[in-house]
Motif scaffolding. Structure first.
Motif, PDB file in Angstrom:
ATOM      1  N   GLU A   7       9.208   0.849  -0.244  1.00 34.00           N
ATOM      2  CA  GLU A   7       8.302   0.022  -1.012  1.00 34.00           C
ATOM      3  C   GLU A   7       6.900   0.121  -0.436  1.00 34.00           C
ATOM      4  OE1 GLU A   7       9.869  -3.908  -1.043  1.00 34.00           O
ATOM      5  OE2 GLU A   7      11.809  -3.253  -1.774  1.00 34.00           O
ATOM      6  N   LEU A   8       5.918   0.108  -1.316  1.00 34.00           N
ATOM      7  CA  LEU A   8       4.532   0.142  -0.889  1.00 34.00           C
ATOM      8  C   LEU A   8       4.136  -1.264  -0.461  1.00 34.00           C
ATOM      9  CD1 LEU A   8       2.048   1.894  -0.561  1.00 34.00           C
ATOM     10  CD2 LEU A   8       1.438   1.345  -2.906  1.00 34.00           C
ATOM     11  N   ALA A   9       3.878  -1.438   0.802  1.00 33.67           N
ATOM     12  CA  ALA A   9       3.531  -2.761   1.324  1.00 33.67           C
ATOM     13  C   ALA A   9       2.033  -2.997   1.176  1.00 33.67           C
ATOM     14  CB  ALA A   9       3.935  -2.864   2.788  1.00 33.67           C
ATOM     15  N   LEU A  10       1.673  -4.185   0.745  1.00 35.18           N
ATOM     16  CA  LEU A  10       0.271  -4.538   0.629  1.00 35.18           C
ATOM     17  C   LEU A  10      -0.279  -5.041   1.956  1.00 35.18           C
ATOM     18  CD1 LEU A  10       0.312  -6.323  -2.828  1.00 35.18           C
ATOM     19  CD2 LEU A  10      -0.350  -3.974  -2.304  1.00 35.18           C
ATOM     20  N   GLN A  11       0.590  -5.494   2.821  1.00 33.69           N
ATOM     21  CA  GLN A  11       0.185  -5.995   4.124  1.00 33.69           C
ATOM     22  C   GLN A  11       1.254  -5.588   5.128  1.00 33.69           C
ATOM     23  OE1 GLN A  11      -0.694 -10.153   4.172  1.00 33.69           O
ATOM     24  NE2 GLN A  11      -0.422 -10.331   6.364  1.00 33.69           N
ATOM     25  N   TRP A  12       0.816  -5.118   6.285  1.00 30.48           N
ATOM     26  CA  TRP A  12       1.773  -4.723   7.310  1.00 30.48           C
ATOM     27  C   TRP A  12       2.449  -5.967   7.863  1.00 30.48           C
ATOM     28  CZ3 TRP A  12       2.683  -5.428  12.538  1.00 30.48           C
ATOM     29  CH2 TRP A  12       3.568  -4.515  13.127  1.00 30.48           C
ATOM     30  N   THR A  13       3.755  -5.890   7.980  1.00 27.03           N
ATOM     31  CA  THR A  13       4.506  -6.982   8.587  1.00 27.03           C
ATOM     32  C   THR A  13       5.197  -6.463   9.835  1.00 27.03           C
ATOM     33  OG1 THR A  13       6.403  -6.522   7.164  1.00 27.03           O
ATOM     34  CG2 THR A  13       4.890  -8.224   6.429  1.00 27.03           C
ATOM     35  N   PRO A  14       5.195  -7.231  10.892  1.00 30.02           N
ATOM     36  CA  PRO A  14       5.799  -6.755  12.135  1.00 30.02           C
ATOM     37  C   PRO A  14       7.315  -6.687  12.036  1.00 30.02           C
ATOM     38  CG  PRO A  14       5.063  -9.018  12.379  1.00 30.02           C
ATOM     39  CD  PRO A  14       4.599  -8.556  11.026  1.00 30.02           C
ATOM     40  N   PRO A  15       7.918  -5.841  12.853  1.00 25.37           N
ATOM     41  CA  PRO A  15       9.380  -5.780  12.899  1.00 25.37           C
ATOM     42  C   PRO A  15       9.928  -6.969  13.685  1.00 25.37           C
ATOM     43  CG  PRO A  15       8.471  -4.332  14.561  1.00 25.37           C
ATOM     44  CD  PRO A  15       7.300  -4.886  13.783  1.00 25.37           C
ATOM     45  N   PRO A  16      11.238  -7.156  13.643  1.00 25.32           N
ATOM     46  CA  PRO A  16      11.845  -8.211  14.464  1.00 25.32           C
ATOM     47  C   PRO A  16      11.606  -7.938  15.954  1.00 25.32           C
ATOM     48  CG  PRO A  16      13.419  -7.324  12.873  1.00 25.32           C
ATOM     49  CD  PRO A  16      12.219  -6.440  12.828  1.00 25.32           C
ATOM     50  N   PRO A  17      11.797  -8.940  16.803  1.00 23.27           N
ATOM     51  CA  PRO A  17      11.624  -8.750  18.253  1.00 23.27           C
ATOM     52  C   PRO A  17      12.437  -7.560  18.773  1.00 23.27           C
ATOM     53  CG  PRO A  17      11.930 -11.063  17.753  1.00 23.27           C
ATOM     54  CD  PRO A  17      12.179 -10.307  16.467  1.00 23.27           C
ATOM     55  N   ASN A  23       5.361   3.758  10.784  1.00 25.71           N
ATOM     56  CA  ASN A  23       4.765   4.015   9.474  1.00 25.71           C
ATOM     57  C   ASN A  23       4.361   5.480   9.465  1.00 25.71           C
ATOM     58  OD1 ASN A  23       3.895   0.962  10.128  1.00 25.71           O
ATOM     59  ND2 ASN A  23       4.257   1.233   7.945  1.00 25.71           N
ATOM     60  N   PHE A  24       4.735   6.191   8.398  1.00 25.24           N
ATOM     61  CA  PHE A  24       4.427   7.620   8.319  1.00 25.24           C
ATOM     62  C   PHE A  24       3.844   7.958   6.958  1.00 25.24           C
ATOM     63  CE2 PHE A  24       8.550   7.379   6.343  1.00 25.24           C
ATOM     64  CZ  PHE A  24       8.541   8.362   5.370  1.00 25.24           C
ATOM     65  N   ASP A  25       3.093   9.077   6.915  1.00 27.17           N
ATOM     66  CA  ASP A  25       2.527   9.527   5.643  1.00 27.17           C
ATOM     67  C   ASP A  25       2.178  11.000   5.743  1.00 27.17           C
ATOM     68  OD1 ASP A  25       1.780   9.217   3.011  1.00 27.17           O
ATOM     69  OD2 ASP A  25      -0.185   8.369   3.457  1.00 27.17           O
ATOM     70  N   GLY A  26       2.223  11.653   4.602  1.00 27.84           N
ATOM     71  CA  GLY A  26       1.789  13.034   4.476  1.00 27.84           C
ATOM     72  C   GLY A  26       0.821  13.122   3.309  1.00 27.84           C
ATOM     73  N   SER A  27      -0.111  14.041   3.392  1.00 30.09           N
ATOM     74  CA  SER A  27      -1.126  14.162   2.351  1.00 30.09           C
ATOM     75  C   SER A  27      -1.443  15.629   2.103  1.00 30.09           C
ATOM     76  CB  SER A  27      -2.394  13.429   2.788  1.00 30.09           C
ATOM     77  OG  SER A  27      -3.396  13.548   1.814  1.00 30.09           O
ATOM     78  N   VAL A  28      -1.705  15.952   0.835  1.00 31.30           N
ATOM     79  CA  VAL A  28      -2.053  17.320   0.451  1.00 31.30           C
ATOM     80  C   VAL A  28      -3.320  17.270  -0.399  1.00 31.30           C
ATOM     81  CG1 VAL A  28      -1.318  19.389  -0.793  1.00 31.30           C
ATOM     82  CG2 VAL A  28       0.356  18.057   0.510  1.00 31.30           C
ATOM     83  N   VAL A  29      -4.285  18.125  -0.052  1.00 30.51           N
ATOM     84  CA  VAL A  29      -5.530  18.221  -0.807  1.00 30.51           C
ATOM     85  C   VAL A  29      -5.398  19.348  -1.823  1.00 30.51           C
ATOM     86  CG1 VAL A  29      -8.008  18.687  -0.651  1.00 30.51           C
ATOM     87  CG2 VAL A  29      -6.869  17.388   1.154  1.00 30.51           C
ATOM     88  N   GLN A  30      -5.687  19.034  -3.080  1.00 27.93           N
ATOM     89  CA  GLN A  30      -5.632  20.053  -4.136  1.00 27.93           C
ATOM     90  C   GLN A  30      -7.047  20.527  -4.450  1.00 27.93           C
ATOM     91  OE1 GLN A  30      -2.921  21.399  -4.989  1.00 27.93           O
ATOM     92  NE2 GLN A  30      -1.505  19.895  -4.172  1.00 27.93           N
ATOM     93  N   PRO A  31      -7.284  21.759  -4.847  1.00 29.86           N
ATOM     94  CA  PRO A  31      -6.284  22.773  -5.174  1.00 29.86           C
ATOM     95  C   PRO A  31      -5.879  23.649  -3.991  1.00 29.86           C
ATOM     96  CG  PRO A  31      -8.436  23.588  -5.807  1.00 29.86           C
ATOM     97  CD  PRO A  31      -8.646  22.197  -5.226  1.00 29.86           C
ATOM     98  N   GLY A  46       2.628  -5.788  17.002  1.00 25.25           N
ATOM     99  CA  GLY A  46       1.667  -5.008  16.230  1.00 25.25           C
ATOM    100  C   GLY A  46       0.833  -4.048  17.052  1.00 25.25           C
ATOM    101  N   TYR A  47       1.068  -3.989  18.356  1.00 25.04           N
ATOM    102  CA  TYR A  47       0.294  -3.097  19.204  1.00 25.04           C
ATOM    103  C   TYR A  47       0.791  -1.663  19.070  1.00 25.04           C
ATOM    104  CZ  TYR A  47      -1.584  -7.291  21.312  1.00 25.04           C
ATOM    105  OH  TYR A  47      -2.196  -8.492  21.507  1.00 25.04           O
ATOM    106  N   PRO A  48      -0.138  -0.707  18.971  1.00 21.00           N
ATOM    107  CA  PRO A  48       0.280   0.696  18.846  1.00 21.00           C
ATOM    108  C   PRO A  48       0.927   1.224  20.120  1.00 21.00           C
ATOM    109  CG  PRO A  48      -2.129   0.499  18.790  1.00 21.00           C
ATOM    110  CD  PRO A  48      -1.572  -0.878  18.907  1.00 21.00           C
ATOM    111  N   ILE A  49       2.011   1.933  19.932  1.00 22.30           N
ATOM    112  CA  ILE A  49       2.685   2.633  21.023  1.00 22.30           C
ATOM    113  C   ILE A  49       2.282   4.101  20.967  1.00 22.30           C
ATOM    114  CG2 ILE A  49       4.931   3.330  21.946  1.00 22.30           C
ATOM    115  CD1 ILE A  49       6.054   0.745  20.605  1.00 22.30           C
ATOM    116  N   VAL A  50       2.294   4.664  19.765  1.00 19.59           N
ATOM    117  CA  VAL A  50       1.892   6.059  19.535  1.00 19.59           C
ATOM    118  C   VAL A  50       1.156   6.119  18.202  1.00 19.59           C
ATOM    119  CG1 VAL A  50       2.673   8.424  19.114  1.00 19.59           C
ATOM    120  CG2 VAL A  50       3.899   6.999  20.762  1.00 19.59           C
ATOM    121  N   VAL A  51       0.045   6.842  18.182  1.00 12.66           N
ATOM    122  CA  VAL A  51      -0.680   7.149  16.952  1.00 12.66           C
ATOM    123  C   VAL A  51      -0.888   8.651  16.945  1.00 12.66           C
ATOM    124  CG1 VAL A  51      -2.802   6.811  15.629  1.00 12.66           C
ATOM    125  CG2 VAL A  51      -1.893   4.940  17.018  1.00 12.66           C
ATOM    126  N   ALA A  52      -0.521   9.302  15.841  1.00 10.52           N
ATOM    127  CA  ALA A  52      -0.646  10.759  15.800  1.00 10.52           C
ATOM    128  C   ALA A  52      -1.005  11.225  14.392  1.00 10.52           C
ATOM    129  CB  ALA A  52       0.663  11.414  16.240  1.00 10.52           C
TER     130      ALA A  52
END
Length: 104
Positions: A7-17, A23-31, A46-52
């Protein structure tokens, strides 16, 4: 434990303790079909552990999304994270992983 949501979340919600949220995403630029992926692992505060993010060359959106998911899970494994929840916006990839579609 891995739980995938499509589901597309409108607001990030934290996971349980003691659970990490990916959160992941892929993107393609056309053409050009040039693609990039990114992911973020956050703790229950909500603190980042890894950002890549990285460029992955020319591909399709489903492949970019799948690579983003794969790389994020590999990073979680490398960090020895045992409890994760995964969120992404690719209905196809999430349902393939959850075996709701035949993905061949």
């Amino acid at each position: 434990m891995i739980i995938l949501f499509g589901e597309l979340a409108l607001q990030w919600t934290p996971p349980p303790p003691v659970v990490v949220k990916i959160n992941f995403d892929g993107s393609v630029v056309q053409p050009s079909s040039n693609a990039a992926i990114g992911f973020l692992l956050r703790d229950d505060a909500g603190y980042p552990i890894v950002v890549a993010a990285r460029s992955i060359g020319k591909t399709t959106v489903p492949v970019a999304e799948a690579i983003a998911l794969r790389d994020s899970l590999l990073k979680a494994k490398e960090k020895e994270l045992k409890k994760v929840i995964v969120e992404g916006d690719s209905f196809l990839i999430i349902n393939c992983v959850n075996s709701k579609f035949k993905c061949s």
